[in-house]
Scaffold this active site. Sequence first.
Site, mmCIF file in Angstrom:
data_model
loop_
_atom_site.group_PDB
_atom_site.id
_atom_site.type_symbol
_atom_site.label_atom_id
_atom_site.label_comp_id
_atom_site.label_asym_id
_atom_site.label_seq_id
_atom_site.Cartn_x
_atom_site.Cartn_y
_atom_site.Cartn_z
ATOM 1 N N LYS A 89 0.938 -1.124 -0.110
ATOM 2 C CA LYS A 89 0.105 0.047 0.198
ATOM 3 C C LYS A 89 0.805 1.125 -0.080
ATOM 4 O O LYS A 89 2.013 0.917 0.270
ATOM 5 C CB LYS A 89 -0.919 -0.183 1.216
ATOM 6 C CG LYS A 89 -1.935 -1.241 1.170
ATOM 7 C CD LYS A 89 -2.506 -1.368 2.415
ATOM 8 C CE LYS A 89 -3.856 -2.477 2.348
ATOM 9 N NZ LYS A 89 -4.420 -2.718 3.527
ATOM 10 N N TYR A 129 -12.436 -2.716 -3.042
ATOM 11 C CA TYR A 129 -12.758 -2.862 -1.494
ATOM 12 C C TYR A 129 -14.560 -2.748 -1.563
ATOM 13 O O TYR A 129 -14.978 -2.375 -0.776
ATOM 14 C CB TYR A 129 -12.289 -1.765 -0.934
ATOM 15 C CG TYR A 129 -10.614 -1.966 -0.485
ATOM 16 C CD1 TYR A 129 -10.549 -3.381 0.369
ATOM 17 C CD2 TYR A 129 -9.908 -1.221 -0.832
ATOM 18 C CE1 TYR A 129 -9.202 -3.540 0.846
ATOM 19 C CE2 TYR A 129 -8.341 -1.581 -0.282
ATOM 20 C CZ TYR A 129 -8.033 -2.745 0.187
ATOM 21 O OH TYR A 129 -6.870 -2.909 0.635
ATOM 22 N N ASN A 192 -1.699 -0.211 7.608
ATOM 23 C CA ASN A 192 -1.149 -1.508 7.404
ATOM 24 C C ASN A 192 -0.339 -2.364 6.313
ATOM 25 O O ASN A 192 -0.100 -3.393 6.305
ATOM 26 C CB ASN A 192 -2.256 -2.401 8.101
ATOM 27 C CG ASN A 192 -3.345 -2.648 7.035
ATOM 28 O OD1 ASN A 192 -3.045 -2.136 6.062
ATOM 29 N ND2 ASN A 192 -4.399 -3.313 7.534
ATOM 30 N N HIS A 195 -1.813 -5.689 1.357
ATOM 31 C CA HIS A 195 -2.945 -6.347 1.172
ATOM 32 C C HIS A 195 -2.403 -7.754 0.601
ATOM 33 O O HIS A 195 -1.446 -7.903 -0.077
ATOM 34 C CB HIS A 195 -3.694 -5.656 0.102
ATOM 35 C CG HIS A 195 -4.940 -6.340 -0.494
ATOM 36 N ND1 HIS A 195 -6.117 -6.548 0.142
ATOM 37 C CD2 HIS A 195 -4.763 -7.196 -1.477
ATOM 38 C CE1 HIS A 195 -6.765 -7.611 -0.595
ATOM 39 N NE2 HIS A 195 -6.203 -7.827 -1.624
ATOM 40 N N GLU A 206 -8.876 -10.484 -8.171
ATOM 41 C CA GLU A 206 -8.056 -9.231 -8.056
ATOM 42 C C GLU A 206 -6.859 -9.192 -8.866
ATOM 43 O O GLU A 206 -6.761 -8.105 -9.319
ATOM 44 C CB GLU A 206 -7.559 -9.442 -6.508
ATOM 45 C CG GLU A 206 -8.617 -9.036 -5.639
ATOM 46 C CD GLU A 206 -8.365 -9.481 -3.874
ATOM 47 O OE1 GLU A 206 -7.053 -9.646 -3.912
ATOM 48 O OE2 GLU A 206 -9.179 -9.067 -3.124
HETATM 49 P P1 IDP Z 1 -7.347 -7.293 5.610
HETATM 50 O O1 IDP Z 1 -6.738 -6.160 4.646
HETATM 51 O O2 IDP Z 1 -6.857 -7.755 6.621
HETATM 52 O O3 IDP Z 1 -8.064 -8.352 4.523
HETATM 53 P P2 IDP Z 1 -10.333 -6.181 5.550
HETATM 54 O O4 IDP Z 1 -10.980 -6.369 6.988
HETATM 55 O O5 IDP Z 1 -10.529 -6.936 4.340
HETATM 56 O O6 IDP Z 1 -8.676 -6.624 6.155
HETATM 57 O O7 IDP Z 1 -9.739 -4.665 5.331
HETATM 58 C C1 IDP Z 1 -9.334 -4.155 4.231
HETATM 59 C C2 IDP Z 1 -8.524 -3.149 4.742
HETATM 60 O O8 IDP Z 1 -9.367 -1.983 5.221
HETATM 61 C C3 IDP Z 1 -7.537 -3.153 5.735
HETATM 62 O O9 IDP Z 1 -6.504 -3.721 5.473
HETATM 63 C C4 IDP Z 1 -7.495 -1.843 6.240
HETATM 64 O O10 IDP Z 1 -6.295 -1.084 5.656
HETATM 65 C C5 IDP Z 1 -8.868 -1.096 6.159
HETATM 66 N N1 IDP Z 1 -9.412 -1.202 7.453
HETATM 67 C C6 IDP Z 1 -10.385 -2.567 7.811
HETATM 68 N N2 IDP Z 1 -10.532 -2.183 9.005
HETATM 69 C C7 IDP Z 1 -10.503 -0.759 9.347
HETATM 70 C C8 IDP Z 1 -11.009 0.167 10.376
HETATM 71 O O11 IDP Z 1 -11.376 -0.205 11.314
HETATM 72 N N3 IDP Z 1 -10.609 1.617 10.346
HETATM 73 C C9 IDP Z 1 -9.627 1.903 9.180
HETATM 74 N N4 IDP Z 1 -9.299 1.120 8.225
HETATM 75 C C10 IDP Z 1 -9.792 -0.243 8.391
HETATM 76 MG MG MG Z 2 -9.738 -8.130 3.164
#
Ligand code: IDP
Ligand code: MG
Length: 229
Positions: A89, A129, A192, A195, A206
């Site tokens: 990212k 997303y 984080n 992805h 994807e």
């Molecule tokens: P993942 O990336 O571990 O699969 P997902 O639940 O699919 O997690 O969420 C996609 C992305 O959305 C996350 O990696 C993060 O960047 C963002 N995200 C998820 N939950 C939150 C939140 O509560 N606050 C802000 N960003 C979030």
């Molecule tokens: Mg995800």
Amino acid sequence: MEAVTVFGGGRPCLSSSSIRSSQPERTCSLSCSHKPIIRTQYRHLAAFSSNSHLFSNISSRKTLTKPHIFLPHLVASLENVEESYIMIKPDGVQRGLVGEIISRFEKKGFKLIGLKLFQCPKELAEEHYKDLSAKPFFPTLIDYITSGPVVCMAWEGVGVVASARKLIGSTNPLQAEPGTIRGDLAVQTGRNVVHGSDSPENGKREIALWFNEGEVIQWTSTLAPWLRE
Ligand code: IDP
Ligand code: MG
């Protein structure tokens, strides 16, 4: 993955029969409409000599008239070879973590089949997303993903989807185990750094979404016999 006949090796080659389009039905409704990916398949020199035990039915090189199957590829073709879309990212790119993150997947033993630096348009981020579109953080997530270049990667391997998720770690970096990418390199869910696809089906979806025709390469790694028996 199809079995590849590589006895005797050969120069990288490309023929019409080696080009395949293996993408699922497109679900992308973007106007930028990515075309189905045509994968380019290259064959490389076999890692082992022709009298290696890895070749079957070789009694004598003199009597050999037909090519034989390189067993690791045959075995891999019988197993469930998956593809995962991994993306560094914008924060990972800005923080100079590209090499570190790629290295973790390389060292694990997966095969890189697609790689590019890319400025993601808003529409593509929203499509990627879309399952999270009802979440309150969706607008900030789209701003984050489009805030700078990302590194798009396609990785191939048996079990690569679940394994990549383990290498990446929990969504919240503070809950991610040390040793994982997020556990070692990040502190907040909204930053984080990486992805990873959450299922083999989404891996294919994807990769088809983020890569264009000719950008995913099927190639034979000479390391394969050292990674899988
Ligand atoms: P993942 O990336 O571990 O699969 P997902 O639940 O699919 O997690 O969420 C996609 C992305 O959305 C996350 O990696 C993060 O960047 C963002 N995200 C998820 N939950 C939150 C939140 O509560 N606050 C802000 N960003 C979030
Ligand atoms: Mg995800």
